[in-house]
Write a protein that holds these residues in place. Sequence first.
Motif, mmCIF file in Angstrom:
data_model
loop_
_atom_site.group_PDB
_atom_site.id
_atom_site.type_symbol
_atom_site.label_atom_id
_atom_site.label_comp_id
_atom_site.label_asym_id
_atom_site.label_seq_id
_atom_site.Cartn_x
_atom_site.Cartn_y
_atom_site.Cartn_z
ATOM 1 N N VAL A 190 -29.735 10.590 -0.431
ATOM 2 C CA VAL A 190 -29.834 12.039 -0.582
ATOM 3 C C VAL A 190 -28.853 12.516 -1.643
ATOM 4 O O VAL A 190 -27.689 12.098 -1.661
ATOM 5 N N SER A 191 -29.318 13.375 -2.536
ATOM 6 C CA SER A 191 -28.442 13.939 -3.565
ATOM 7 C C SER A 191 -27.294 14.696 -2.904
ATOM 8 O O SER A 191 -27.491 15.378 -1.886
ATOM 9 N N THR A 200 -37.828 26.501 11.848
ATOM 10 C CA THR A 200 -38.156 26.035 10.510
ATOM 11 C C THR A 200 -36.986 25.248 9.944
ATOM 12 O O THR A 200 -35.835 25.681 10.039
ATOM 13 N N VAL A 201 -37.281 24.090 9.377
ATOM 14 C CA VAL A 201 -36.245 23.290 8.733
ATOM 15 C C VAL A 201 -36.325 23.533 7.229
ATOM 16 O O VAL A 201 -37.391 23.381 6.625
ATOM 17 N N VAL A 202 -35.217 23.923 6.651
ATOM 18 C CA VAL A 202 -35.163 24.220 5.227
ATOM 19 C C VAL A 202 -34.127 23.312 4.579
ATOM 20 O O VAL A 202 -32.989 23.221 5.055
ATOM 21 N N VAL A 203 -34.539 22.630 3.512
ATOM 22 C CA VAL A 203 -33.576 21.885 2.701
ATOM 23 C C VAL A 203 -33.468 22.599 1.364
ATOM 24 O O VAL A 203 -34.454 23.082 0.816
ATOM 25 N N GLU A 204 -32.252 22.674 0.855
ATOM 26 C CA GLU A 204 -32.039 23.342 -0.421
ATOM 27 C C GLU A 204 -31.033 22.559 -1.250
ATOM 28 O O GLU A 204 -30.157 21.870 -0.721
ATOM 29 N N ARG A 205 -31.200 22.664 -2.557
ATOM 30 C CA ARG A 205 -30.212 22.135 -3.486
ATOM 31 C C ARG A 205 -29.349 23.294 -3.967
ATOM 32 O O ARG A 205 -29.859 24.347 -4.313
ATOM 33 N N VAL A 206 -28.048 23.091 -3.982
ATOM 34 C CA VAL A 206 -27.139 24.179 -4.315
ATOM 35 C C VAL A 206 -26.684 24.121 -5.767
ATOM 36 O O VAL A 206 -25.781 24.849 -6.168
ATOM 37 N N THR A 207 -27.293 23.268 -6.581
ATOM 38 C CA THR A 207 -27.014 23.237 -8.017
ATOM 39 C C THR A 207 -28.341 23.263 -8.773
ATOM 40 O O THR A 207 -29.418 23.230 -8.186
ATOM 41 N N PHE A 247 -34.050 16.105 -4.605
ATOM 42 C CA PHE A 247 -33.443 16.018 -3.271
ATOM 43 C C PHE A 247 -33.130 14.571 -2.905
ATOM 44 O O PHE A 247 -32.078 14.273 -2.355
ATOM 45 N N LEU A 248 -34.080 13.695 -3.167
ATOM 46 C CA LEU A 248 -33.933 12.278 -2.879
ATOM 47 C C LEU A 248 -33.779 11.506 -4.183
ATOM 48 O O LEU A 248 -34.417 11.839 -5.190
#
Length: 543
Positions: free
Chosen positions: A412-413, A438-445, A505-506
Amino acid sequence: MTRSIDSLAVLSPFLAAAFREHGYTVPGLERALGQEAVSALARSDAAVVRRYARDSGAAGALVRLFVLGDALPRSVVTELLPEVDLGAGVEAGLWSLGDDGAVQALVDLRPVDTGHGTRWVFSDVDGSMVRTGTRPDHVLGVGQATLSLLRITPTSPAGSVLDLGTGCGIQLVHALESGETGTGTDITPRCLELAEATLAINAMEAELVRGPWFDPVAGRTFDRIVANPPFVVGPSEMGHSYRESGLALDGASRTVVSGAPEHLAEGGTAILLASWVERDDVDWRSHVAAWVPADGVDAWFLRRDSSDPGLYAWTWLTDEGLDPRDESTWKAADAWLDHFRDEGVAGIGFGYVYLRRIDGPSSVLCEDLTHPFEAGLGDEAEAYFGRTAWLREAAHRHGGEDVALDRTVFTVSPDVHLHVSESLAPTGPDGLPAGPATVVVERVTGARWRHEIDQFTATVLRGARTGALPLADLVILAGAAAGADPDELAAPVRRVVVDLFLHGFLVPAGVPGVLSPGAETAAPGGSSSADALDSAPSPGADG
């Protein structure tokens, strides 16, 4: 000593020397005028800029002369620019002399910072700062579209760079900071004249050639192409060359997107601004994807905005200084909107286009990027192309994409966060929230992507954070924990994993060039991706 000079380009070094002496630079204006005035300059608020410039010494006087269009006494200009003969300035088209001897600039000349310190840019007088007519061959300065292209261009080194439709030359100046050689093209002689001056005042050299579209560089290829073309969608009549191409509707954007690949060297990248028509009966993605050649290109379209026809026409009519209250403006708006109606145009999209020259069948991804994002989108795009290249090569090596994904050890990044979002609305019969969280994945960059995923995929992601097991094994383990058949879940998980992989993300463990820049230091306090994925549930997270 004064010199007789007959061109802006030859005059430029003497201007630059005086500008440095008087602090007519980006940090110099911040010191002399203050942050409020600098902010006003950025929003084209001439009244506030003039208020502060009047009493700000030499730097303020240069702002009044070259940005606000004020006529200054001959003695003041001579003191500010002692190496520049007033008559030579007239001959070069830098300024005019009034009957009273006052000096008034005929160009806009201001400092900007494109990320490498102060650079000066020549353009025609800015109509948002000075009451003036807009000439058909008007040379635009550093506007919002220009700044957008600067912000989304990769920072990595490049060999040869083409600035298609160079205008005032600012993109070419920026490109030369990372490029070894630069070529700028334009159909308008006025653009090439001011671009030459912009290069000269910044002590840079580049090739400038005249002609439409890619004609001046026929048969040549470049490592990087940047273009802010005249992308305004409208009738085919030629109006102002900086925004209207003479091609109907989105013909200009189509011409640039479809023509750029043959001028890219292998592995080269094009970064383009584009607009396109949107119709009710055709998905915009299908429309723009048709512009991409069938072979040799990875394309990434990012839609930033979509305007309705009325707003779009009003925006560009007021851009050229027309008064919406005048009858001539009504008639111009009617003609524009009638054309849109006759062509079935329901909206106009605007966005960024990235193209990468590859060896093989083309691939196209079109998506919305309407939310705020971090700096470095150009570097994010290069990482995206690295991921598409890896996926293509891995599928070839393993005899298919599914096999390649199953055998890959993903991690995972570090910039990925996971949230569980619950609705607090009492919608169930017992007064409690109905339905699963709800499952939320986010990138913060980077592009700051956010994806909704199911609980099963979230379990797979948590398993991937150690970078120890291939995807197929993670699916088996997650299936066992959920009491589900992993064979039934494998295919849908692969589809989601591909999407998460392409958006950063991956990451395949140990594979260079696919991790988005900035991700390593993204987590607050230097926490790892494992920490981020173990973050507490956030019922208030935006799902």
